[in-house]
Design a protein around this motif. Structure first.
Motif, short mmCIF file in Angstrom:
data_model
loop_
_atom_site.label_atom_id
_atom_site.label_comp_id
_atom_site.label_asym_id
_atom_site.label_seq_id
_atom_site.Cartn_x
_atom_site.Cartn_y
_atom_site.Cartn_z
N PHE A 167 35.39 40.98 38.32
CA PHE A 167 34.75 39.52 39.44
C PHE A 167 34.97 38.34 38.61
CE2 PHE A 167 31.92 43.00 40.37
CZ PHE A 167 32.11 42.60 42.00
N LEU A 168 34.88 38.59 37.46
CA LEU A 168 35.88 37.29 36.68
C LEU A 168 36.63 36.74 36.83
CD1 LEU A 168 35.05 34.84 34.46
CD2 LEU A 168 36.27 36.31 32.42
N GLN A 169 38.12 37.69 37.04
CA GLN A 169 39.23 37.14 37.64
C GLN A 169 38.76 36.58 38.78
OE1 GLN A 169 42.26 37.42 35.58
NE2 GLN A 169 40.61 37.45 34.09
N GLY A 170 38.93 37.21 39.94
CA GLY A 170 37.99 36.96 41.28
C GLY A 170 37.55 35.39 41.57
N ALA A 171 36.74 34.67 40.44
CA ALA A 171 36.07 34.03 40.28
C ALA A 171 37.10 33.15 39.71
CB ALA A 171 35.02 33.36 39.02
N VAL A 172 38.30 33.13 39.18
CA VAL A 172 39.29 32.12 38.75
C VAL A 172 39.71 31.62 39.74
CG1 VAL A 172 40.83 32.62 36.34
CG2 VAL A 172 38.86 33.09 35.85
N MET A 173 40.56 32.93 40.39
CA MET A 173 41.34 32.70 41.55
C MET A 173 40.47 31.86 42.48
SD MET A 173 42.95 36.79 41.33
CE MET A 173 44.26 36.30 43.12
N GLY A 174 39.40 31.80 42.34
CA GLY A 174 38.56 31.25 43.42
C GLY A 174 38.07 31.68 44.69
N MET A 175 38.20 33.14 44.63
CA MET A 175 36.95 34.22 45.41
C MET A 175 35.22 33.64 45.42
SD MET A 175 39.78 36.78 45.43
CE MET A 175 39.25 37.47 47.03
N LYS A 176 35.07 33.95 45.93
CA LYS A 176 33.69 34.52 46.33
C LYS A 176 33.06 35.73 45.68
CE LYS A 176 32.60 31.23 49.63
NZ LYS A 176 31.93 30.74 51.17
N ARG A 177 32.13 35.92 45.35
CA ARG A 177 31.23 37.34 44.86
C ARG A 177 31.36 38.25 45.46
NH1 ARG A 177 29.00 39.24 40.13
NH2 ARG A 177 28.42 40.83 40.43
N GLU A 178 31.65 37.60 46.96
CA GLU A 178 30.85 39.08 47.84
C GLU A 178 32.74 39.48 48.62
OE1 GLU A 178 29.97 35.84 48.67
OE2 GLU A 178 27.82 36.44 48.25
N GLU A 179 34.09 38.46 48.65
CA GLU A 179 35.10 38.89 48.80
C GLU A 179 35.52 39.76 48.34
OE1 GLU A 179 37.99 35.12 50.16
OE2 GLU A 179 36.49 34.56 49.44
N VAL A 180 35.12 39.67 46.56
CA VAL A 180 35.25 40.35 45.28
C VAL A 180 34.87 42.01 45.89
CG1 VAL A 180 36.01 40.90 42.63
CG2 VAL A 180 35.77 38.26 43.57
N SER A 181 33.74 41.80 45.76
CA SER A 181 33.02 42.67 45.87
C SER A 181 33.86 44.24 47.39
CB SER A 181 31.66 42.83 46.14
OG SER A 181 30.68 42.61 45.57
N ARG A 182 34.07 43.06 48.53
CA ARG A 182 34.84 44.50 49.19
C ARG A 182 35.92 44.98 48.86
NH1 ARG A 182 33.48 39.44 52.70
NH2 ARG A 182 35.63 38.96 52.44
N LYS A 183 36.87 44.41 47.55
CA LYS A 183 38.25 44.32 47.65
C LYS A 183 37.83 45.77 45.82
CE LYS A 183 40.91 42.44 49.83
NZ LYS A 183 42.48 42.93 50.88
N PHE A 184 36.10 45.43 45.73
CA PHE A 184 36.29 45.93 44.22
C PHE A 184 36.88 48.18 44.24
CE2 PHE A 184 33.55 48.08 41.07
CZ PHE A 184 34.03 47.41 40.20
N ASP A 185 35.79 48.50 45.56
CA ASP A 185 36.62 49.88 45.95
C ASP A 185 38.04 50.25 45.53
OD1 ASP A 185 33.62 50.58 45.30
OD2 ASP A 185 33.39 51.08 47.00
N GLN A 186 38.46 49.79 46.19
CA GLN A 186 39.80 50.02 46.66
C GLN A 186 40.76 49.45 45.03
OE1 GLN A 186 42.17 47.70 49.50
NE2 GLN A 186 40.10 47.91 50.31
N ILE A 187 40.39 48.20 44.26
CA ILE A 187 40.63 47.96 42.60
C ILE A 187 40.74 49.05 41.81
CG2 ILE A 187 40.52 46.55 40.92
CD1 ILE A 187 39.27 44.00 43.02
N VAL A 188 40.06 49.12 41.67
CA VAL A 188 39.32 50.56 41.53
C VAL A 188 40.43 51.85 40.67
CG1 VAL A 188 37.20 52.12 39.59
CG2 VAL A 188 36.90 49.49 40.69
N ASP A 189 39.90 51.92 42.51
CA ASP A 189 40.50 53.61 43.18
C ASP A 189 42.45 53.05 42.68
OD1 ASP A 189 41.35 56.05 44.45
OD2 ASP A 189 41.82 55.12 45.63
#
Length: 400
Positions: free
Chosen positions: A119-141
């Motif tokens: 989530f920190l990296q997503g914020a650095v890239m200018g993304m909202k928390r909701e955007e990162v949450s939608r991608k989170f499972d794909q990232i971890v998998d």
């Protein structure tokens, strides 16, 4: 003309050996020194140019490779591109959201967990928390670190750091993806998955800048490249042309030093180095016998063929195995022919000297780069020209 994703225009980057700003007393003299400096390309004592007048442009949606030997300035350029550093002279600009992976730690905060760092990296890239949450499972998998995602990353191995870092950079919808050689720390399976992902990104019209010593990967993924040497552009253009120049120049630089049984002077192909799989490659190797006593403890002239993608040895042979008699002294000219029954890809043919009993390589020499062409229908390195026929089981058909 395509809109530029990356513009690197006549960039210079200067460093000072041993420079540090750990305290105010260090910083003030450094600022004053810069203030009264000439502002041009001159160097003061203990200064050096890590990057010298480098220019390139990467259109939107293109994959661009940066190659060169260690110390050529590749990683410095990537840090300039991602604004970790600023150019001393010149312009560096990027258009769009940047995802970057420049080192094993991937910019992670070591005291935060893998989840928190995503989530920190997503914020650095200018993304909202909701955007990162939608991608989170794909990232971890994709990263394969699900079991440790709530563990502080200081406990991660370098491979785990690299996998999670790449997965974050490649999944958070970057418009420009910048990747350093860090992927080399991952295992082979993850490296393949990562490069497949980069290929998907390139196909989606996203700009990619890639540094790698795996020349075959650069040739597969990129359409253009730049070759750096000592901070300068040695060659730029279509990727295969740049890779070929690098291979030839590297082979010419490789020379043995110290006490040696043989001296290799010239190693080159006398047939085309673009060879279809199963085709023949002809080479000539010239040199001299320097010490017959030392030579008797070796296998003579050694030839080693390596994959440039993995570094794996595809084949090796030597004059001793082939019952070729070496001269007692003086010069020699060896004519060598190899049938390249290997899978398509880039290979190096290396001239070496190996110790007789241990078969350890004790002396390096020049090498020739070869591009083996053809359709990839199999895995591995060796090409076995597979055939397969299939017929329906006659007994099963009658039973039906």
């Amino acid at each position: 003309m395509s809109r530029s994703g990356v513009l690197f225009d006549h960039v210079w980057k200067r460093f000072r050996r041993g420079e540090r700003h750990n305290a105010l007393r260090d910083l003030i003299p450094a600022i004053l020194s810069r203030a009264v400096g000439t502002g041009n390309s001159g160097l003061e004592r203990d200064e050096f140019w890590a990057v010298q007048d480098v220019s390139f442009e990467v259109p939107q949606g293109e994959a661009f490779g940066i190659i060169g030997p260690n110390g050529a300035g590749k990683s410095t350029i990537l840090k300039l591109l991602t604004r970790v550093m600023r150019p001393t002279i010149g312009t560096c600009s990027l258009r769009g959201r940047v995802g970057a992976l420049l080192e094993v730690s991937a910019g992670f905060h070591q005291d935060l967990t893998g989840r928190e760092n995503v989530f920190l990296q997503g914020a650095v890239m200018g993304m909202k928390r909701e955007e990162v949450s939608r991608k989170f499972d794909q990232i971890v998998d994709f990263s394969g670190v699900a079991e440790f995602i709530d563990t502080p990353v200081r406990h991660y191995s370098s491979g785990m750091n690299a996998r999670l870092g790449f997965s974050v950079a490649a999944h958070l919808d970057p418009e420009i993806l910048i990747i350093d050689e860090v992927l080399a720390v991952g295992d082979h399976a993850f490296q393949q998955k990562a490069y497949d992902r980069i290929q998907e990104i390139v196909n989606r019209d996203i700009t990619v800048v890639l540094v790698s010593h795996q020349l075959e990967r650069i040739a597969q993924l990129c359409s253009r490249a730049v070759l750096l040497n000592q901070g300068k552009v040695a060659h730029a253009g279509p990727v295969q042309e740049v890779v070929d120049v690098y291979i030839r120049s590297s082979g010419e630089r490789e020379r043995q030093t110290g006490e040696a049984a043989l001296r290799y002077d010239r190693f080159e192909a006398v047939s085309s180095t673009d060879v279809p799989t199963g085709g023949w490659l002809s080479l000539v190797l010239s040199g001299s016998v320097l010490d017959r006593t030392l030579l008797d403890d070796t296998l003579g002239i050694g030839i080693v063929v390596k994959s440039m993608a993995s570094g794996a040895i595809a084949f090796s042979v030597n004059s001793d195995n082939l019952r070729v008699q070496m001269p007692d002294a003086g010069s020699f000219l060896a004519e060598i022919e190899l049938q390249l029954n290997v899978a398509p890809g880039l290979y190096s043919v290396n001239a070496v000297v190996k110790k007789k009993h241990s078969r350890q390589t004790i002396q390096g020499g020049p090498w020739v780069g070869v591009n083996v062409t053809g359709d990839t229908v199999s895995g591995g390195i060796v090409q076995m020209n597979p055939r397969m026929t299939l017929r329906q089981d006659v007994l099963s058909t009658k039973d039906a």
